[in-house]
Design a protein around this motif. Structure first.
Motif, PDB file in Angstrom:
ATOM      1  N   GLU A 198       0.845  -1.190   0.000  1.00 26.16           N
ATOM      2  CA  GLU A 198       0.000   0.000   0.000  1.00 26.16           C
ATOM      3  C   GLU A 198       0.882   1.243   0.000  1.00 26.16           C
ATOM      4  N   ILE A 199       0.567   2.185  -0.858  1.00 30.11           N
ATOM      5  CA  ILE A 199       1.284   3.457  -0.890  1.00 30.11           C
ATOM      6  C   ILE A 199       0.553   4.407   0.053  1.00 30.11           C
ATOM      7  N   VAL A 200       1.113   4.587   1.235  1.00 34.12           N
ATOM      8  CA  VAL A 200       0.448   5.372   2.280  1.00 34.12           C
ATOM      9  C   VAL A 200       0.301   6.831   1.852  1.00 34.12           C
ATOM     10  N   GLY A 201      -0.941   7.328   1.940  1.00 26.93           N
ATOM     11  CA  GLY A 201      -1.206   8.713   1.559  1.00 26.93           C
ATOM     12  C   GLY A 201      -1.654   8.862   0.120  1.00 26.93           C
ATOM     13  N   ASN A 202      -1.567   7.752  -0.646  1.00 26.38           N
ATOM     14  CA  ASN A 202      -1.975   7.801  -2.050  1.00 26.38           C
ATOM     15  C   ASN A 202      -3.227   6.974  -2.302  1.00 26.38           C
ATOM     16  N   GLY A 203      -3.524   6.053  -1.375  1.00 23.57           N
ATOM     17  CA  GLY A 203      -4.723   5.230  -1.484  1.00 23.57           C
ATOM     18  C   GLY A 203      -4.660   4.167  -2.552  1.00 23.57           C
ATOM     19  N   THR A 204      -3.446   3.768  -2.955  1.00 21.17           N
ATOM     20  CA  THR A 204      -3.302   2.739  -3.982  1.00 21.17           C
ATOM     21  C   THR A 204      -2.366   1.631  -3.498  1.00 21.17           C
ATOM     22  N   VAL A 205      -2.398   0.514  -4.207  1.00 23.13           N
ATOM     23  CA  VAL A 205      -1.442  -0.573  -3.992  1.00 23.13           C
ATOM     24  C   VAL A 205      -0.556  -0.608  -5.233  1.00 23.13           C
ATOM     25  N   ASN A 206       0.749  -0.531  -5.021  1.00 20.57           N
ATOM     26  CA  ASN A 206       1.651  -0.408  -6.162  1.00 20.57           C
ATOM     27  C   ASN A 206       3.027  -0.930  -5.756  1.00 20.57           C
ATOM     28  N   LYS A 207       3.992  -0.769  -6.660  1.00 18.34           N
ATOM     29  CA  LYS A 207       5.378  -1.099  -6.315  1.00 18.34           C
ATOM     30  C   LYS A 207       5.880  -0.062  -5.316  1.00 18.34           C
ATOM     31  N   ILE A 208       6.640  -0.504  -4.344  1.00 16.87           N
ATOM     32  CA  ILE A 208       7.038   0.384  -3.256  1.00 16.87           C
ATOM     33  C   ILE A 208       7.885   1.555  -3.741  1.00 16.87           C
ATOM     34  N   ASN A 209       8.594   1.385  -4.862  1.00 16.05           N
ATOM     35  CA  ASN A 209       9.438   2.489  -5.337  1.00 16.05           C
ATOM     36  C   ASN A 209       8.623   3.628  -5.944  1.00 16.05           C
ATOM     37  N   ALA A 210       7.315   3.389  -6.157  1.00 14.31           N
ATOM     38  CA  ALA A 210       6.457   4.437  -6.713  1.00 14.31           C
ATOM     39  C   ALA A 210       6.097   5.489  -5.663  1.00 14.31           C
ATOM     40  N   ALA A 211       6.247   5.151  -4.385  1.00 22.80           N
ATOM     41  CA  ALA A 211       5.858   6.080  -3.314  1.00 22.80           C
ATOM     42  C   ALA A 211       6.602   7.403  -3.435  1.00 22.80           C
ATOM     43  N   TYR A 212       7.883   7.355  -3.745  1.00 21.40           N
ATOM     44  CA  TYR A 212       8.665   8.579  -3.882  1.00 21.40           C
ATOM     45  C   TYR A 212       8.164   9.410  -5.061  1.00 21.40           C
ATOM     46  N   ALA A 213       7.823   8.744  -6.160  1.00 19.98           N
ATOM     47  CA  ALA A 213       7.332   9.460  -7.343  1.00 19.98           C
ATOM     48  C   ALA A 213       5.994  10.143  -7.057  1.00 19.98           C
ATOM     49  N   PHE A 214       5.163   9.499  -6.233  1.00 22.21           N
ATOM     50  CA  PHE A 214       3.843  10.051  -5.925  1.00 22.21           C
ATOM     51  C   PHE A 214       3.891  11.154  -4.874  1.00 22.21           C
ATOM     52  N   LEU A 251       6.684  -8.109  -6.570  1.00 19.98           N
ATOM     53  CA  LEU A 251       7.192  -9.046  -5.583  1.00 19.98           C
ATOM     54  C   LEU A 251       6.171  -9.077  -4.451  1.00 19.98           C
ATOM     55  N   ASN A 252       5.515 -10.207  -4.287  1.00 14.24           N
ATOM     56  CA  ASN A 252       4.512 -10.363  -3.250  1.00 14.24           C
ATOM     57  C   ASN A 252       5.174 -10.906  -1.987  1.00 14.24           C
ATOM     58  N   VAL A 253       5.111 -10.134  -0.934  1.00 15.39           N
ATOM     59  CA  VAL A 253       5.762 -10.492   0.327  1.00 15.39           C
ATOM     60  C   VAL A 253       4.714 -10.991   1.316  1.00 15.39           C
ATOM     61  N   SER A 254       4.948 -12.157   1.882  1.00 13.81           N
ATOM     62  CA  SER A 254       3.993 -12.760   2.811  1.00 13.81           C
ATOM     63  C   SER A 254       3.985 -12.033   4.148  1.00 13.81           C
ATOM     64  N   GLU A 255       2.924 -12.234   4.911  1.00 14.73           N
ATOM     65  CA  GLU A 255       2.830 -11.638   6.243  1.00 14.73           C
ATOM     66  C   GLU A 255       3.899 -12.212   7.157  1.00 14.73           C
ATOM     67  N   GLU A 256       4.252 -13.482   6.943  1.00 15.73           N
ATOM     68  CA  GLU A 256       5.306 -14.119   7.750  1.00 15.73           C
ATOM     69  C   GLU A 256       6.659 -13.438   7.516  1.00 15.73           C
ATOM     70  N   GLU A 257       6.932 -13.098   6.246  1.00 12.28           N
ATOM     71  CA  GLU A 257       8.192 -12.417   5.926  1.00 12.28           C
ATOM     72  C   GLU A 257       8.212 -11.011   6.505  1.00 12.28           C
ATOM     73  N   LYS A 258       7.075 -10.328   6.441  1.00  8.46           N
ATOM     74  CA  LYS A 258       6.994  -8.994   7.032  1.00  8.46           C
ATOM     75  C   LYS A 258       7.252  -9.052   8.534  1.00  8.46           C
ATOM     76  N   ALA A 259       6.677 -10.080   9.183  1.00  7.10           N
ATOM     77  CA  ALA A 259       6.869 -10.242  10.623  1.00  7.10           C
ATOM     78  C   ALA A 259       8.338 -10.515  10.946  1.00  7.10           C
ATOM     79  N   LYS A 260       9.004 -11.273  10.078  1.00  5.77           N
ATOM     80  CA  LYS A 260      10.423 -11.572  10.267  1.00  5.77           C
ATOM     81  C   LYS A 260      11.254 -10.301  10.168  1.00  5.77           C
ATOM     82  N   VAL A 261      10.962  -9.478   9.155  1.00  2.87           N
ATOM     83  CA  VAL A 261      11.683  -8.212   8.964  1.00  2.87           C
ATOM     84  C   VAL A 261      11.444  -7.284  10.153  1.00  2.87           C
ATOM     85  N   ASN A 262      10.198  -7.224  10.601  1.00  2.00           N
ATOM     86  CA  ASN A 262       9.863  -6.384  11.757  1.00  2.00           C
ATOM     87  C   ASN A 262      10.659  -6.809  12.986  1.00  2.00           C
ATOM     88  N   LYS A 263      10.756  -8.118  13.207  1.00  4.34           N
ATOM     89  CA  LYS A 263      11.494  -8.620  14.379  1.00  4.34           C
ATOM     90  C   LYS A 263      12.985  -8.316  14.278  1.00  4.34           C
TER      91      LYS A 263
END
Length: 314
Positions: A114-130, A294-306
């Protein structure tokens, strides 16, 4: 005769002391000049994020004063003429002075989120462009679940200038290739230990189409170059190199780290480079024929967070 000899010795001594004094004054003037230049470069780089409150700034300063762990979002932005640019390199970095550990977690540019503040789901590198630095930072924080205290935005072209400023770097290369693609420089990157100047370093970090690991391989090379610059910069003693580094930084880097904070971080956090942990966010790519994400699982996100949270704990 003895008085004459004493007078002569006294004159020689005064002459020597005068020469020493001149050197001391010159050295002092140079130290001031260098400090002044560092401060000027830091001022040129300083760019606070929109809507940052004074309380947030004060809290971050207290964290550094108390030598607590800090987090930094490192963004490599490829900006070209007529293009707003995208953050093709995103690294969540944590520095823990008590553990003497630096952590660098790369987030692939094609990560779907999710691109926070843009209301879309996209590639994370698009956030800077938006939405520039703020949207990129907000999006990374939401993806990792970890606040980023600071950001450092580097124009990818600056890598070339920085590498040349430190006198070149040494990297380890796991792939043999010749750059005959988009940039058509004709450089041959042999497998093994490489000595890179600025233009070759830029080609080294940009290539991904010839790499079977694609963006993952490129991110690994980007971390290699960053480490190479850090290691070489820490050993720089040349006056010319100092000035070149400062010029390259001032023109191509933006950050919300103030000059005083830079000095404090350099003093209290410098040993973190003795232990560097690197990790690449993993995921599953979309099938051929579709827009690649690149679809990242919730398990992988939890691993990165930890991982990030662990290095930010005392």
């Amino acid at each position: 005769m003895r008085a004459k000899k004493k007078s002569k010795k006294k004159k020689i001594l005064l002459t020597i002391l005068s020469i020493i004094g001149i050197f001391v004054i010159a050295a002092g003037a140079y130290v001031y000049y260098l400090y002044h230049n560092v401060e000027k470069a830091a001022d040129d780089m300083y760019k606070p994020i929109e809507e940052e409150s004074k309380s947030e700034t004060k809290k971050r300063q207290e964290t550094i004063d108390q030598k607590e762990p800090i987090s930094i979002l490192l963004m490599g932005v490829d900006e070209r003429e007529g293009d707003v640019g995208r953050s093709d390199t995103l690294i969540a970095m944590t520095l823990n002075p008590s553990k003497e550990k630096m952590q660098m977690i790369s987030i692939p540019r094609d990560t779907k989120t999710e691109i926070v503040g843009n209301g879309t789901v996209n590639k994370i590198n698009a956030a800077y462009a938006f939405g520039g630095v703020k949207m990129a930072k907000d999006t990374v924080e939401a993806f990792t679940g970890v606040p980023m205290d600071y950001y450092i935005q580097v124009n990818m072209e600056a890598l070339s200038a920085l590498v040349d400023a430190v006198g070149g770097i040494t990297v380890q290369n796991n792939l043999d290739w010749i750059d005959e693609g988009y940039y058509k420089k004709g450089y041959h990157y042999q497998k093994g230990t490489l000595q890179l100047d600025g233009p070759k370093a830029l080609g080294f970090v940009r290539m991904r189409h010839l790499d079977p690991n694609g963006d993952f391989g490129r991110n690994e090379r980007q971390r290699e170059v960053i480490n190479g610059i850090i290691n070489k910069a820490m050993s720089v003693t040349s006056v010319t190199h100092f000035n070149d580094i400062l010029n390259a930084l001032g023109q191509n880097v933006k950050t919300n780290i103030t000059f005083d904070q830079m000095m404090d971080i350099q003093k209290s956090y410098r040993n973190v480079r003795n232990n560097i942990e690197q990790y690449e966010v993993k995921g599953q790519g979309t099938p051929p024929g579709q827009t690649y994400y690149l679809n990242v699982s919730e398990e992988e996100k939890a691993k990165v967070n930890k991982m990030l949270t662990d290095n930010l704990s005392k």
